[in-house]
Structure formats: C-alpha cells, structure tokens
Write an enzyme that holds these catalytic residues in place. Structure first.
Site, PDB file in Angstrom:
ATOM      1  N   HIS A 158       0.820  -1.222   0.000  1.00  0.00           N
ATOM      2  CA  HIS A 158       0.000   0.000   0.000  1.00  0.00           C
ATOM      3  C   HIS A 158       0.851   1.269   0.000  1.00  0.00           C
ATOM      4  CE1 HIS A 158      -4.057  -1.766   0.692  1.00  0.00           C
ATOM      5  NE2 HIS A 158      -3.306  -2.796   1.025  1.00  0.00           N
ATOM      6  N   ASP A 369       3.496   9.302  -0.738  1.00  0.00           N
ATOM      7  CA  ASP A 369       2.294   8.555  -0.364  1.00  0.00           C
ATOM      8  C   ASP A 369       2.045   7.476  -1.412  1.00  0.00           C
ATOM      9  OD1 ASP A 369       0.043   8.000   1.159  1.00  0.00           O
ATOM     10  OD2 ASP A 369      -0.520  10.118   1.302  1.00  0.00           O
TER      11      ASP A 369
HETATM   12  P1  ADQ Z   1      -3.102   6.019   4.762  1.00  0.00           P
HETATM   13  O1  ADQ Z   1      -1.708   6.457   4.965  1.00  0.00           O
HETATM   14  O2  ADQ Z   1      -3.955   5.857   5.957  1.00  0.00           O
HETATM   15  O3  ADQ Z   1      -3.161   4.662   3.910  1.00  0.00           O
HETATM   16  P2  ADQ Z   1      -4.989   7.473   2.887  1.00  0.00           P
HETATM   17  O4  ADQ Z   1      -5.026   6.667   1.643  1.00  0.00           O
HETATM   18  O5  ADQ Z   1      -4.967   8.926   2.602  1.00  0.00           O
HETATM   19  O6  ADQ Z   1      -3.725   7.170   3.770  1.00  0.00           O
HETATM   20  O7  ADQ Z   1      -6.259   7.223   3.829  1.00  0.00           O
HETATM   21  C1  ADQ Z   1      -6.846   5.996   3.994  1.00  0.00           C
HETATM   22  C2  ADQ Z   1      -8.269   6.173   4.560  1.00  0.00           C
HETATM   23  O8  ADQ Z   1      -8.254   6.746   5.862  1.00  0.00           O
HETATM   24  C3  ADQ Z   1      -9.142   7.071   3.687  1.00  0.00           C
HETATM   25  O9  ADQ Z   1     -10.342   6.395   3.412  1.00  0.00           O
HETATM   26  C4  ADQ Z   1      -9.393   8.311   4.538  1.00  0.00           C
HETATM   27  O10 ADQ Z   1     -10.693   8.879   4.389  1.00  0.00           O
HETATM   28  C5  ADQ Z   1      -9.207   7.802   5.935  1.00  0.00           C
HETATM   29  N1  ADQ Z   1      -8.686   8.908   6.763  1.00  0.00           N
HETATM   30  C6  ADQ Z   1      -7.523   9.570   6.597  1.00  0.00           C
HETATM   31  N2  ADQ Z   1      -7.395  10.548   7.516  1.00  0.00           N
HETATM   32  C7  ADQ Z   1      -8.513  10.500   8.267  1.00  0.00           C
HETATM   33  C8  ADQ Z   1      -9.004  11.268   9.365  1.00  0.00           C
HETATM   34  N3  ADQ Z   1      -8.312  12.298   9.827  1.00  0.00           N
HETATM   35  N4  ADQ Z   1     -10.201  10.926   9.907  1.00  0.00           N
HETATM   36  C9  ADQ Z   1     -10.925   9.910   9.404  1.00  0.00           C
HETATM   37  N5  ADQ Z   1     -10.525   9.164   8.359  1.00  0.00           N
HETATM   38  C10 ADQ Z   1      -9.347   9.449   7.794  1.00  0.00           C
HETATM   39  C11 ADQ Z   1      -2.197   3.783   3.280  1.00  0.00           C
HETATM   40  C12 ADQ Z   1      -1.180   4.443   2.370  1.00  0.00           C
HETATM   41  C13 ADQ Z   1      -1.866   5.266   1.287  1.00  0.00           C
HETATM   42  C14 ADQ Z   1      -2.853   4.391   0.513  1.00  0.00           C
HETATM   43  C15 ADQ Z   1      -3.764   3.639   1.460  1.00  0.00           C
HETATM   44  C16 ADQ Z   1      -4.620   2.620   0.712  1.00  0.00           C
HETATM   45  O11 ADQ Z   1      -0.283   5.249   3.128  1.00  0.00           O
HETATM   46  O12 ADQ Z   1      -0.926   5.818   0.397  1.00  0.00           O
HETATM   47  O13 ADQ Z   1      -3.635   5.208  -0.334  1.00  0.00           O
HETATM   48  O14 ADQ Z   1      -3.010   2.925   2.437  1.00  0.00           O
HETATM   49  O15 ADQ Z   1      -3.838   1.775  -0.074  1.00  0.00           O
END
Ligand code: ADQ
Length: 472
Positions: A158, A369
């Site tokens: 991921h 990311d």
């Molecule tokens: P994350 O680093 O967690 O994931 P991201 O893809 O932006 O990053 O977010 C994942 C989920 O968490 C999204 O559905 C988002 O809405 C939710 N989220 C983020 N911040 C939040 C908050 N403050 N409150 C509530 N919900 C929140 C990792 C990788 C990413 C990759 C994902 C999926 O780091 O690059 O996109 O996995 O593969």
C-alpha cells in the site's frame, strides 16, 4: 473457484465492512463474500502469552470467517512499533533520517510473521488463494512456504517502494527482497514503485526482469514471480451520494455559519510525517503573507488525529504542527477570525465527505504517499454544479491518475501558495472541466477494478510456488 484468504496487519471488524461508501475494508470484504473465505490478522489487542497462543479467535459472518490473534507486548514492540513502523515505514517514505535499525526488532518482525503464518496454515484449504497486505507482512509467504503451503500467494504494497539506494540503508535489505520473491504476484500502487522493485532486482539481486505491459515477470533468488501495477481506488458514485445526503446535517450548517462567507480549504490526514503537514501550513502562511486580500477571507481546516503515538517521531511531528498552527494563528488571527483550525480528532467518514463538499479547495500535499485515498474521496464528494479544486502533491500515487488536479511540489511553499491562489479564484467552467476529468478517472479505476484485477491476476499466475532453474 477456491476461497480467498486475506491477511493484513489489522483485521476490519464485521461492522467496518458494512460501510456504504467504500474504504478498503468494504472493498476486500466484497471479494471475500463472493467466494467465502477468511480474513486473518492481529486483533489490535496486546495480550498475555497464554492468550496469544490460544488464538485465533474466530467470528463468522455468512461465508466469511474473521480470524484474529492478540500480540504479546514484546511482539508488539518489536514487530509493530519497532521494525514495521520505526524502520520500514520511514525508509519506504524516503525518511531515512527518522529511521532506526535494531537487530532484535528485525528478529521479532520475522518471528511474528512466522508465528502468524503457523497460526493461519491450519485454516488454509488446498485450492484457496492467499492475498497478503502491506509492509508488516513482507516475510509472510516465505514463512507459509516453509510450512509446506504451495497455494497461490499474492502481496499488495500500500505504500511506496523506495529506490534501491534508499532500500539498501536497511541492513537486511536483501533478505527482505528475497522474502518478497516468495510471493507469486507482487502488486504496487504505481509504475514508479514497480520500477523501483525491478531496479533492485536487476542491479542488486542480479535477477532478470521480463516486461509484459504493466505486468513484469521477475526471476531472482531461484524463484519466478509476476509483478503488476494496481492503483487502489474508491467507489466514487457512492461517495458522491453520501456527501450529498449529509450536506444539510447540523455539523455542516454549523461550519457554514462559523465561516461567515469565507472560503474553505480542507485537509484531512492521519497525523504522519509523510503527509507534509508542516510544509502545508507554511504554504498557507505564504498565501496570507503575499495576498493580503485573503487575510480574514479564507480558512484552512486541517483534520489530523494522532496515530502511532507511542512511536517517538509521531509525538515530535504533533508538537511541531501544534507549534506552527499556534504561530501562524498568532500572526494572522483577528477577534473573529482564526486562519487555521487544527482538529486532532477522528471524524466519521460520512462527516468528512460532507465537509469536503462544502469546501472550495482540497489541499492534499504528502511528501510521499502510496496512493492517498483522501485525494480521490475529495473529488468524489464534490457538487458537480459547483465543484471545489484539488491541489495535489506530485508525490502522491494519485497524481498519476488525477490530471484534473493542480499538481504541486510539497517542498515548494511558494509554488503551493500560487496553486492555492489559482484554485481559490478559478472560474466555474474550469473547475467543472477539471472535476469531470478526475471523476472519469475515478470511475474507470474504482475500488472494484483494483480488487478484481489483482485477484484475477493472482488466480492466473502460471505456476504457483514455482522455483526457476538454478542460477549459474
Ligand atoms: P493512509 O496512509 O492511511 O493509507 P490514505 O489513503 O490517505 O492514507 O487514507 C486511507 C483512509 O483513511 C481514507 O479512506 C481516509 O478517508 C481515511 N482517513 C484519513 N485521515 C482521516 C481522518 N483524519 N479521519 C478519518 N478518516 C481518515 C495507506 C497508504 C496510502 C494508501 C492507502 C490505501 O499510506 O498511500 O492510499 O493505504 O492503499
């Protein structure tokens, strides 16, 4: 068709898989429901050795079994807090300066992977396929293989895969890549990540890479495997529907009233140094400094609940961010105006989507990311007749798909400030055209496409578990 076994560090609860607007849990659960199967991983609990060894705990939901185990304090410290989050996470996000390497933690990481594999082995049937997720579980297939498992095993990363020179800063880098080669299919978020893995194989492991469109076969360490690019997505129309449904709820009305007609820039992240939060605040400060007309007329809402707060670097980033928000607000606030509203609490998904819809700009600027689903969710949540503009870092995997976004370099505060100025005053026709371009990309490659194409490729791997000819 055989069942699907999903393995991830944390297992979603059955309730999390029932959300209506997507999310990884919902996407993966969709596939599990189709064929039946098992979702296996850590429960999130730290438990005594006796309890840990008694697991897994099984919970049945229709054809799907949720199988979870607790970790002991030592396993948690070495496997999760240590090697996964204090070595792999920073290095894979190009933050070697924040990484540490401890042999004990690495040994614990491998030990926990082997222990988990042993626990799962008993739940695998001969024609099941196994889909392993993310950096916590790099040695998982190797551990299953040494238990005699010959099923097809795939791995999806991921987060970014770093370039060889960066990866080589982790002392056991070769062992890690060798472990990855025990999978039959390796999935990456972007072509750059896949390329970085291939570069390592060709230069450092002296392996061979055969290209086949976006899918490349690799031969290294006596094994042959397939690699591919699978861009994770969202279900855009469901998000749009949800954002609209909640647009007149009290929290949105309260926000609207408190803004008193000011424009709104929204940012939502986990509080993590990879997300570029401090750099983002500085760019917003530049906007207020260079464009006095925006002072008092634009608000940045940053939602960033703390994560991994028992890892020291995460405590540091929190302090730094709070300091920056305080400094900038001290400089530009008025009696009735606070430029940055920094909220360090978790919000429900449906609330976030309706807040996105209310804003004029989505400001998503990670330093690195894997994909960044927030960027995709922001676009999907917009009102088609008056959409906001996405300002997106070129270092988010999503930048490769969202050509309607204003792309920025998160290390260039002035460049980000200019993009904000442009976004805040963009005419409706241009906003709509950019929104349509982005929505098309989201629909073309939604969460279902990501999941189904990975599983299709895993099921079609020619010779699972196959060893290549011995290397000369
Ligand atoms: P994350 O680093 O967690 O994931 P991201 O893809 O932006 O990053 O977010 C994942 C989920 O968490 C999204 O559905 C988002 O809405 C939710 N989220 C983020 N911040 C939040 C908050 N403050 N409150 C509530 N919900 C929140 C990792 C990788 C990413 C990759 C994902 C999926 O780091 O690059 O996109 O996995 O593969």
């Amino acid at each position: 068709m055989g069942r699907l076994i999903v393995v991830s560090n944390r297992v979603a609860t059955p309730t999390e898989t029932k959300g209506s607007a997507g999310g990884l849990a919902v996407g993966v659960f969709g596939a599990l429901k189709d064929t039946g199967g098992v979702w296996f991983g850590w429960s999130g609990d730290v438990v005594s050795e006796t309890v840990a060894n008694a697991g897994p705990t099984l919970e049945q939901d229709g054809p799907v079994t949720f199988a979870t185990v607790g970790l002991t304090r030592k396993d948690y410290d070495q496997y999760y807090r240590g090697f996964s989050n204090a070595t792999l996470w920073p290095v894979f996000h190009y933050r070697n300066d924040l990484a540490r390497y401890e042999r004990d933690e690495y040994a614990g990481y491998r030990r926990v992977n082997a222990w988990l594999a042993h626990k799962l082995m008993k739940l695998i049937d001969p024609d099941d396929i196994v889909w392993v997720h993310d950096y916590h579980l790099i040695p998982f297939a190797e551990a299953l293989r040494s238990e005699g498992v010959t099923n097809r095993i795939g791995f999806f990363l991921h987060i970014p895969f770093p370039s060889p020179q960066v990866l080589q800063t982790i002392p056991p880098h070769e062992e890690l890549v060798k472990s990855l080669c025990c999978y039959d299919l390796l999935g990456f978020q972007t072509r750059n990540d896949q390329q970085a893995f291939h570069d390592y194989i060709v230069r450092s492991a002296r392996g061979a890479v055969g290209e086949e469109g976006e899918h490349g076969d690799v031969e290294a360490f006596g094994r042959r495997l397939r690699t591919g690019v699978y861009r994770i997505g969202v279900f855009p129309d469901e998000i749009a529907e949800q954002a609209k449904r909640y647009e007149s709820r009290q929290h949105v009305l309260d926000l609207k009233q408190s803004l008193e007609g000011r424009k709104l820039i929204m940012s939502v992240d986990r509080l993590d140094y990879s997300k570029g939060l401090v750099e983002r605040f500085k760019a917003f400060e530049q906007l207020l400094e260079r464009s006095p007309e925006w002072r008092g007329n634009v608000t940045l809402v940053q939602i960033a609940p703390p994560t991994r707060s028992d890892v020291a670097t995460y405590r540091n980033i929190r302090e730094e961010l709070e300091g920056e928000a305080g400094r900038i607000n001290g400089r530009y606030s008025g009696l009735d105006y606070t430029p940055i509203r920094y909220l360090s609490q978790q919000y429900d998904r449906w609330k976030l989507m309706s807040l996105f819809r209310e804003s004029q700009v989505g400001f998503v600027t990670p330093l690195h990311d894997g994909m960044n689903l927030v960027a995709k969710e922001y676009v999907a949540a917009q009102n088609p007749s008056d959409p906001g503009v996405l300002v997106l870092s070129v270092f988010a995997g999503a930048a490769a798909e969202l050509s309607g976004a204003l792309l920025v370099n998160p290390h260039d505060a002035l460049g980000m400030c200019e993009a904000l100025q442009r976004a805040l005053s963009m005419p409706l026709a241009e906003r709509q055209a950019r929104y349509e371009t982005n929505m098309e990309a989201l629909r073309r490659n939604d969460l279902g496409v990501w999941r189904d194409s990975f599983l299709h490729d895993l099921r079609s791997v020619p010779h699972p578990g196959q060893m290549s000819q011995p290397q000369r």
